[in-house]
Design a protein around this motif. Structure first.
Motif, PDB file in Angstrom:
ATOM      1  N   SER A 241       4.600  -6.672   9.250  1.00 16.58           N
ATOM      2  CA  SER A 241       3.232  -6.167   9.162  1.00 16.58           C
ATOM      3  C   SER A 241       2.291  -7.173   9.808  1.00 16.58           C
ATOM      4  O   SER A 241       2.700  -8.286  10.163  1.00 16.58           O
ATOM      5  CB  SER A 241       2.823  -5.920   7.703  1.00 16.58           C
ATOM      6  OG  SER A 241       2.694  -7.141   7.003  1.00 16.58           O
ATOM      7  N   THR A 243       0.019  -8.863   8.491  1.00 11.73           N
ATOM      8  CA  THR A 243      -0.225 -10.025   7.636  1.00 11.73           C
ATOM      9  C   THR A 243       1.052 -10.772   7.285  1.00 11.73           C
ATOM     10  O   THR A 243       1.045 -11.658   6.444  1.00 11.73           O
ATOM     11  CB  THR A 243      -0.918  -9.577   6.343  1.00 11.73           C
ATOM     12  OG1 THR A 243      -0.096  -8.594   5.684  1.00 11.73           O
ATOM     13  CG2 THR A 243      -2.279  -8.975   6.640  1.00 11.73           C
ATOM     14  N   ARG A 246       6.147  -7.616   4.637  1.00 12.81           N
ATOM     15  CA  ARG A 246       5.770  -6.789   3.484  1.00 12.81           C
ATOM     16  C   ARG A 246       7.041  -6.457   2.723  1.00 12.81           C
ATOM     17  O   ARG A 246       7.985  -5.879   3.270  1.00 12.81           O
ATOM     18  CB  ARG A 246       5.074  -5.514   3.960  1.00 12.81           C
ATOM     19  CG  ARG A 246       4.671  -4.567   2.848  1.00 12.81           C
ATOM     20  CD  ARG A 246       3.753  -3.489   3.396  1.00 12.81           C
ATOM     21  NE  ARG A 246       4.367  -2.772   4.494  1.00 12.81           N
ATOM     22  CZ  ARG A 246       5.047  -1.620   4.350  1.00 12.81           C
ATOM     23  NH1 ARG A 246       5.184  -1.088   3.136  1.00 12.81           N
ATOM     24  NH2 ARG A 246       5.555  -1.003   5.400  1.00 12.81           N
TER      25      ARG A 246
END
Length: 266
Positions: A241, A243, A246
């Motif tokens: 992902s 960020t 995940r």
């Protein structure tokens, strides 16, 4: 029904129409009537006559299935679709079948979207079994597994959902490339290795096949996954992902059940 079968069994029979045209009519004309006739003749002891005729039809159907299965390209493997694919396909198909007039062509839109979503379905970059004994990492050659044997059912399901025709030993041969210096995962196997000081060594996830003797130190810099943590989360799937990784646990999808709830087991 072809997309439904492909979604659940991760394969598409390219010549299924040929097989059906060659066998289904005989099923209705000979096999099923013979089964009914056999039941009627059973009290007279003459059911063997109808069963003999029924056997002729069944042997033909089996011969057709064997012939079609041996054709080149009879089976095409496909990856598992996302959760919205089949509902969209069904909705579009119902519009085409039930709507009257030219407006039914609107059903092509959700069906097209379903196919687009299917082809773009992301597969987990890392899969970890509920006991941490089996780990699968996606590579350029396909999913690599850390074991050539053991956990065969789980390994087969992982590879099939990837649309991968490889067996577990072939997937294990890919493992050295999965454990490169840039790998997002570091695997610590065995009790002896678990006694050493834990280090991430640049990995984002540290997976241990046995529980460490002491709790991982704070601020280690990576997620530590052990059999103890997996007993609470179930098997894990890790996705790329924006960020970072995940992490999705099986418990998030299935919820608590009597057989998997940690506090109920205690």
């Amino acid at each position: 029904t072809a997309p439904v079968g492909a979604a659940h069994f991760n394969q598409f029979a390219q010549y299924g129409l040929i097989a059906n045209l060659a066998s289904v009519p005989l099923m209705g004309v000979l096999v099923m009537p013979s089964a009914v006739l056999a039941a009627c003749l059973l009290p007279l002891g003459l059911d063997w006559i109808a069963l003999w005729a029924m056997g002729l039809g069944l042997r033909w159907i089996l011969a057709v299935s064997a012939w079609v299965a041996d054709l080149d390209g009879a089976r095409v493997l496909v990856s598992a679709p996302g959760p919205v694919v089949l509902p969209l396909l069904a909705f579009g198909a119902l519009l085409i079948v039930l709507w009257r007039g030219g407006g039914r062509a609107v059903g092509v839109i959700p069906m097209g979207l379903a196919v687009w979503f299917w082809t773009g379905t992301a597969r987990p970059v890392i899969l970890i079994s509920e006991t941490a004994s089996l780990v699968g990492v996606m590579t350029d050659q396909g999913r690599a597994l850390n074991k050539p044997r053991g956990g065969g059912f789980v390994a087969q399901n992982w590879l099939e959902n990837d649309g991968d025709a490889a067996d577990q030993e072939t997937a294990f041969a890919r493992w050295p490339g999965a454990m490169s210096d840039e790998s997002a995962i570091r695997l610590i196997e065995g009790k002896a290795a678990a006694r050493h000081a834990l280090k991430c060594e640049g990995a984002k996830v540290l997976v241990m096949t046995t529980d460490p003797e002491t709790a991982p130190p704070a601020g280690l810099g990576c997620d530590v996954i052990t059999p103890a943590t997996l007993r609470a989360t179930g098997a894990l799937a890790l996705y790329d992902s924006e960020t970072g990784l995940r992490i999705i646990g099986a418990r998030e999808i299935t919820g608590e059940r009597i057989w998997n709830s940690p506090h109920l087991r205690q």
